[in-house]
Write a protein that holds these residues in place. Structure first.
Motif, mmCIF file in Angstrom:
data_model
loop_
_atom_site.group_PDB
_atom_site.id
_atom_site.type_symbol
_atom_site.label_atom_id
_atom_site.label_comp_id
_atom_site.label_asym_id
_atom_site.label_seq_id
_atom_site.Cartn_x
_atom_site.Cartn_y
_atom_site.Cartn_z
ATOM 1 N N CYS A 1 31.206 27.160 38.892
ATOM 2 C CA CYS A 1 32.528 27.213 39.535
ATOM 3 C C CYS A 1 32.627 28.478 40.374
ATOM 4 N N ALA B 1 33.185 20.955 47.709
ATOM 5 C CA ALA B 1 34.468 20.747 48.408
ATOM 6 C C ALA B 1 34.422 19.460 49.214
ATOM 7 N N TYR C 1 32.095 26.656 56.474
ATOM 8 C CA TYR C 1 32.355 26.482 55.033
ATOM 9 C C TYR C 1 31.773 25.150 54.541
ATOM 10 N N SER D 1 39.958 18.746 47.379
ATOM 11 C CA SER D 1 40.568 19.249 48.609
ATOM 12 C C SER D 1 41.241 20.565 48.196
ATOM 13 N N ARG E 1 46.649 34.581 48.687
ATOM 14 C CA ARG E 1 45.926 33.916 49.776
ATOM 15 C C ARG E 1 46.982 33.162 50.581
HETATM 16 N N1 LIG Z 1 40.554 27.169 46.622
HETATM 17 C C1 LIG Z 1 40.526 25.947 47.121
HETATM 18 O O1 LIG Z 1 41.539 25.388 47.572
HETATM 19 C C2 LIG Z 1 39.226 25.170 47.106
HETATM 20 C C3 LIG Z 1 39.200 23.913 47.692
HETATM 21 C C4 LIG Z 1 38.012 23.174 47.643
HETATM 22 C C5 LIG Z 1 36.890 23.710 47.034
HETATM 23 N N2 LIG Z 1 36.940 24.963 46.483
HETATM 24 C C6 LIG Z 1 35.720 25.480 45.855
HETATM 25 O O2 LIG Z 1 35.861 25.355 44.462
HETATM 26 C C7 LIG Z 1 35.114 26.395 43.801
HETATM 27 C C8 LIG Z 1 36.001 27.066 42.792
HETATM 28 O O3 LIG Z 1 37.113 27.610 43.498
HETATM 29 P P1 LIG Z 1 38.171 28.557 42.772
HETATM 30 O O4 LIG Z 1 39.348 28.633 43.679
HETATM 31 O O5 LIG Z 1 38.321 28.134 41.345
HETATM 32 O O6 LIG Z 1 37.388 29.950 42.835
HETATM 33 P P2 LIG Z 1 37.972 31.397 42.487
HETATM 34 O O7 LIG Z 1 39.245 31.299 41.738
HETATM 35 O O8 LIG Z 1 37.954 32.196 43.747
HETATM 36 O O9 LIG Z 1 36.855 31.942 41.480
HETATM 37 C C9 LIG Z 1 35.592 32.215 41.930
HETATM 38 C C10 LIG Z 1 34.693 32.624 40.801
HETATM 39 O O10 LIG Z 1 33.464 33.102 41.392
HETATM 40 C C11 LIG Z 1 33.210 34.414 40.909
HETATM 41 N N3 LIG Z 1 32.590 35.228 41.933
HETATM 42 C C12 LIG Z 1 33.014 35.428 43.199
HETATM 43 N N4 LIG Z 1 32.194 36.280 43.821
HETATM 44 C C13 LIG Z 1 31.233 36.623 42.924
HETATM 45 C C14 LIG Z 1 30.100 37.466 42.971
HETATM 46 N N5 LIG Z 1 29.757 38.151 44.075
HETATM 47 N N6 LIG Z 1 29.331 37.595 41.852
HETATM 48 C C15 LIG Z 1 29.657 36.917 40.740
HETATM 49 N N7 LIG Z 1 30.723 36.097 40.631
HETATM 50 C C16 LIG Z 1 31.490 35.970 41.713
HETATM 51 C C17 LIG Z 1 34.571 34.984 40.549
HETATM 52 O O11 LIG Z 1 34.376 36.055 39.651
HETATM 53 P P3 LIG Z 1 35.393 37.331 39.627
HETATM 54 O O12 LIG Z 1 36.593 36.871 38.837
HETATM 55 O O13 LIG Z 1 34.595 38.371 38.958
HETATM 56 O O14 LIG Z 1 35.745 37.627 41.057
HETATM 57 C C18 LIG Z 1 35.247 33.757 39.936
HETATM 58 O O15 LIG Z 1 34.816 33.576 38.609
HETATM 59 C C19 LIG Z 1 34.606 27.310 44.904
HETATM 60 O O16 LIG Z 1 33.258 27.036 45.164
HETATM 61 C C20 LIG Z 1 35.463 26.942 46.096
HETATM 62 O O17 LIG Z 1 34.780 27.133 47.334
HETATM 63 C C21 LIG Z 1 38.080 25.693 46.502
#
Ligand SMILES: NC(=O)c1ccc[n+]([C@@H]2O[C@H](COP(=O)([O-])OP(=O)(O)OC[C@H]3O[C@@H](n4cnc5c(N)ncnc54)[C@H](OP(=O)(O)O)[C@@H]3O)[C@@H](O)[C@H]2O)c1
Length: 238
Positions: free
Chosen positions: A86, A128, A139, A165, A175
């Motif tokens: 994740c 995604a 992306y 999505s 954000r």
């Molecule tokens: N947000 C959206 O609307 C959306 C939509 C579609 C798909 N997605 C995808 O779904 C996935 C999960 O999204 P999310 O929103 O749950 O992510 P998130 O809340 O931003 O969490 C990201 C995770 O990745 C870790 N991480 C980030 N940078 C890191 C690094 N350099 N080294 C180690 N760990 C790192 C973070 O750890 P820390 O807590 O230590 O930072 C956290 O555990 C992602 O791949 C995202 O692209 C997101």
């Protein structure tokens, strides 16, 4: 499927990952999940800083995802059956496209390779909607490259991908673009029907439920869930 599962999760501090971790820790002792899921014996969270959670079945390992040897050692120690990824960032947060790729592509692929070498049966990841190696959107292209890389690895029970999505959930961090989109999506959810299902916003916990169901209940094989199939997997659509 082995009845007892040993899980590794990367990204357990994130929006989806923290919900997944909570679900797995809530259900792991009794197997008291919505249906008769196999028991989760242990959950190893690969993190870069402590999660601040205490649970007898949770093991935290601080790793640098760029350190292949350390990653391999962590996976060997955990002997996972199922590995969940994740991980993710944004270009704004990472600071550059290269730094974004390191988190959203290089780290998940390194994790998957180490997982396969450590004997994991299956790999599950959040990518995604729109993931496509040929996309003109950076992306989506990176997500597509990740999926292509994962599909080259032969996990015995396959690679399962979910394509959300916009994610709905509560972040400590601001954000603004996501907040605006969330408001708009909530107002217009009913418009996202038919072929537009894939663009319907989904809650973090729903994606986590879908991932857990995919791991514990779905048949072996590579599968990708998006739109209605993703909501169905989370037990939310009929
Ligand atoms: N947000 C959206 O609307 C959306 C939509 C579609 C798909 N997605 C995808 O779904 C996935 C999960 O999204 P999310 O929103 O749950 O992510 P998130 O809340 O931003 O969490 C990201 C995770 O990745 C870790 N991480 C980030 N940078 C890191 C690094 N350099 N080294 C180690 N760990 C790192 C973070 O750890 P820390 O807590 O230590 O930072 C956290 O555990 C992602 O791949 C995202 O692209 C997101």
């Amino acid at each position: 499927m082995t009845e007892t599962r040993r899980i590794v999760i990367a990204g357990g501090s994130g929006l989806v990952g923290s919900q997944l971790l909570r679900l797995m820790l809530d259900t792991s002792r009794s197997g008291a999940s919505p249906t008769d899921a196999p028991e989760i014996e242990s959950v190893t969270a690969l993190v870069r800083r402590p999660l601040g959670i205490s649970n007898p079945r949770l093991h935290e390992v601080i790793v640098d995802f760029a350190d292949a040897a350390a990653l391999r050692a962590a996976l060997d120690e955990a002997r996972p059956t199922d590995v969940f990824c994740c991980l993710g960032t944004t270009i704004a947060k990472a600071g550059s496209q290269a730094a974004f790729r390191a988190v959203d592509l290089d780290a998940p692929l390194a994790l998957a390779r180490a997982a396969l070498e450590a004997g994991a049966e299956q790999f599950l990841a959040v990518t995604a909607v729109g993931a496509d190696v040929k996309s003109s959107v950076f992306y989506n292209r990176v997500k597509g490259e990740l999926e292509a890389g994962l599909h080259e690895l032969s996990f015995p029970r396959g690679v399962k991908l979910v394509h959300p999505s916009l994610l709905l959930g509560h972040r400590a961090e601001r954000r603004p673009a996501e907040l605006f989109a969330m408001g708009a999506m909530r107002l217009s959810a009913r418009l996202f029907a038919g072929p537009l299902w894939r663009y319907r916003a989904i809650k973090d916990v729903q994606v986590a439920q879908a991932l857990l169901h995919a791991a514990l209940r779905e048949p072996p094989g590579d599968r990708t869930y998006e739109g209605k199939s993703l909501f169905l997997l989370a037990g939310l659509a009929s």
